[in-house]
Design an enzyme around this catalytic site. Structure first.
Site, short mmCIF file in Angstrom:
data_model
loop_
_atom_site.label_atom_id
_atom_site.label_comp_id
_atom_site.label_asym_id
_atom_site.label_seq_id
_atom_site.Cartn_x
_atom_site.Cartn_y
_atom_site.Cartn_z
CB THR A 133 34.18 14.34 14.58
OG1 THR A 133 33.54 13.18 14.07
CG2 THR A 133 35.67 14.11 14.50
CG ASP A 134 30.55 10.44 15.97
OD1 ASP A 134 31.12 10.90 14.96
OD2 ASP A 134 29.44 9.88 15.93
CD GLU A 135 33.81 10.77 10.87
OE1 GLU A 135 34.77 10.33 10.23
OE2 GLU A 135 32.92 11.47 10.37
CE1 TYR A 158 37.15 16.04 10.03
CE2 TYR A 158 35.90 14.02 10.44
CZ TYR A 158 36.07 15.39 10.61
OH TYR A 158 35.18 16.09 11.38
CE LYS A 162 37.69 18.04 14.39
NZ LYS A 162 37.57 19.53 14.37
N1 LIG Z 1 29.60 18.18 9.92
C1 LIG Z 1 29.55 17.26 10.87
O1 LIG Z 1 28.74 16.32 10.79
C2 LIG Z 1 30.45 17.37 12.08
C3 LIG Z 1 30.21 16.50 13.16
C4 LIG Z 1 31.01 16.63 14.30
C5 LIG Z 1 32.01 17.57 14.36
N2 LIG Z 1 32.23 18.37 13.29
C6 LIG Z 1 33.29 19.38 13.41
O2 LIG Z 1 32.66 20.66 13.40
C7 LIG Z 1 33.50 21.60 12.76
C8 LIG Z 1 32.74 22.28 11.64
O3 LIG Z 1 32.30 21.30 10.71
P1 LIG Z 1 31.49 21.71 9.39
O4 LIG Z 1 30.77 20.51 8.94
O5 LIG Z 1 30.77 22.96 9.64
O6 LIG Z 1 32.71 21.98 8.39
P2 LIG Z 1 32.74 22.76 7.00
O7 LIG Z 1 33.73 22.01 6.16
O8 LIG Z 1 31.35 22.98 6.48
O9 LIG Z 1 33.32 24.20 7.39
C9 LIG Z 1 34.65 24.40 7.81
C10 LIG Z 1 34.91 25.89 7.82
O10 LIG Z 1 36.25 26.09 8.29
C11 LIG Z 1 36.87 27.03 7.44
N3 LIG Z 1 38.32 26.75 7.45
C12 LIG Z 1 38.95 25.66 6.95
N4 LIG Z 1 40.27 25.77 7.12
C13 LIG Z 1 40.49 26.95 7.76
C14 LIG Z 1 41.66 27.61 8.24
N5 LIG Z 1 42.88 27.08 8.06
N6 LIG Z 1 41.51 28.79 8.86
C15 LIG Z 1 40.27 29.36 9.04
N7 LIG Z 1 39.14 28.78 8.59
C16 LIG Z 1 39.25 27.59 7.97
C17 LIG Z 1 36.26 26.80 6.08
O11 LIG Z 1 36.41 27.93 5.22
C18 LIG Z 1 34.81 26.53 6.44
O12 LIG Z 1 34.07 27.73 6.52
C19 LIG Z 1 34.73 20.84 12.29
O13 LIG Z 1 35.76 21.04 13.23
C20 LIG Z 1 34.29 19.39 12.28
O14 LIG Z 1 35.37 18.52 12.50
C21 LIG Z 1 31.47 18.30 12.15
#
Ligand SMILES: NC(=O)c1ccc[n+]([C@@H]2O[C@H](COP(=O)([O-])OP(=O)(O)OC[C@H]3O[C@@H](n4cnc5c(N)ncnc54)[C@H](O)[C@@H]3O)[C@@H](O)[C@H]2O)c1
Length: 351
Positions: A133-135, A158, A162
């Site tokens: 993430t950019d955070e 969070y 990350k």
């Molecule tokens: N949503 C955003 O805006 C955003 C932006 C930048 C980066 N990200 C990164 O992208 C990734 C996905 O984000 P998202 O929004 O789809 O998240 P989300 O919360 O919708 O999904 C996370 C998934 O990971 C699974 N999970 C959690 N803990 C687990 C574990 N211990 N073992 C196996 N599976 C596990 C959950 O069941 C879920 O399906 C993350 O790493 C997040 O930091 C998200």
């Protein structure tokens, strides 16, 4: 390619899995713990495809990760599994450290073990792509952009977890030679977004006739990217990215939270008008802000644009319209999730 996706039942992971199955010839192993944020309903449309396999597993469980890698023999691991909601990280940081830091460490150890046993060609072709993430870069003032050279300065549990994961991935690349890639992306939005996050939360609460809670004055600024544009960026990086390199991904769509909420209301006014004919914007309420809420995030996505020819296809206006339409057409999906999982409960006040 044989692509193992961790977190493939979540918001972004499922968009990646659907894309890989529907638009590429690759094979996918979807490895997910199915926490409150994960649901197989997000990949139901590809569940019967022979190129999609699901394993219910935890990245913190070394045996489960090892078995999955040995059975599936991935060329690529795309790591999205994480705890992701900032408000929840304020109430319960332990789960974030466990999954995001210790789980990533575990995945790296198992990937390294698996990779070291491959033959020379397979070792050279292997990639572990960590999605971040950019955070991690902290908060910007009114000007400036995050680049790949920006120093890390995470502010929430969070983003700290990350950032820890990013450093571990980078260290495994440097120390052990594991072929790693890292992407740091801005805020995503689109279909199947768990309705605790700003945009889907506003849509579902508006339709239920409830207040639309905007944190503080609503003047925090985020750079929004449509999830399918993020997926195309991930594919560009895992196919053509330079090993060891980090790529920032962003939509060039900076918006204040209050403006995002106003836009959601305007789209709902057009697509599903309130029965009294008045605007959903009347439901907006300013509520107590998140503690030390970061002011502004904005991404310089010049590197991925110049080196990998990636650019977002959706503007915020077109992507948001698609998103609102999707939520209007898929009420059953989000209604069951809200009922089961208390998605719209206020969290993260650090009282
Ligand atoms: N949503 C955003 O805006 C955003 C932006 C930048 C980066 N990200 C990164 O992208 C990734 C996905 O984000 P998202 O929004 O789809 O998240 P989300 O919360 O919708 O999904 C996370 C998934 O990971 C699974 N999970 C959690 N803990 C687990 C574990 N211990 N073992 C196996 N599976 C596990 C959950 O069941 C879920 O399906 C993350 O790493 C997040 O930091 C998200």
């Amino acid at each position: 390619m044989r692509i193992m996706v961790t977190g493939g039942a979540g918001f972004i992971g499922s968009a990646l899995v659907r894309y890989l199955i529907e638009d590429t010839p690759h094979l996918v192993l979807n490895f997910d713990k199915l926490t409150y944020a994960g649901s197989l309903s997000t990949v139901a449309c590809v569940a019967d495809n022979i190129r999609h396999r699901f394993v219910h597993g935890d990245i913190c469980d070394a045996n489960a990760v090892r078995a999955a890698m040995q059975d599936f023999s991935p060329n690529v691991v795309v790591h999205l599994a994480a705890e992701t909601h900032v408000d929840r990280s304020i109430d319960g940081p332990e789960a974030f450290v466990r999954t995001n830091v210790v789980g990533t460490l575990n995945l790296l150890s198992e990937a390294c073990r698996y990779w070291s046993m491959l033959d020379a060609d397979a070792r050279a072709a292997f990639r572990l792509h960590h999605v971040s993430t950019d955070e991690v870069f902290g908060s910007l003032g009114n000007t400036g952009l995050f680049s790949e050279q920006t120093s890390y300065d995470p502010r929430s549990p969070y983003s700290a977890s990350k950032a820890g994961a990013d450093h571990l991935v980078s260290a495994w690349g440097h120390t052990f030679g594991l072929p790693v890639l890292i992407t740091n992306c801005s805020n995503n939005y689109g279909p199947y977004h768990f309705p605790e996050k700003l945009i889907p939360l506003m849509i579902v609460r508006a339709l239920a006739g409830e207040d639309l809670p905007v944190y503080g004055a609503g003047n925090r600024v985020r750079d929004w990217l449509y999830v399918e544009d993020h997926v195309r960026a991930l594919c560009a990086v895992l196919e053509r990215g330079q090993v060891g390199r980090t790529y920032n991904v962003g939509g060039g769509n900076e918006k204040r939270n209050i403006d995002v909420v106003q836009m959601v209301c305007a789209l709902l006014d057009e697509l599903r008008p309130r029965s009294d004919g008045r605007s959903y914007a009347l439901q907006i309420r300013h509520v107590i802000d998140r503690p030390r809420h970061d002011l502004r995030y904005a991404i310089d996505a010049g590197r991925i644009g110049a080196e990998l020819c990636w650019a977002p296809r959706e503007s915020f206006e077109t992507g948001l319209r698609k998103t609102v339409r999707w939520y209007l057409q898929n009420e059953r999906w989000w209604q069951s999730i809200i009922a089961d999982r208390e998605a719209d409960r206020r969290r993260g006040l650090a009282a």
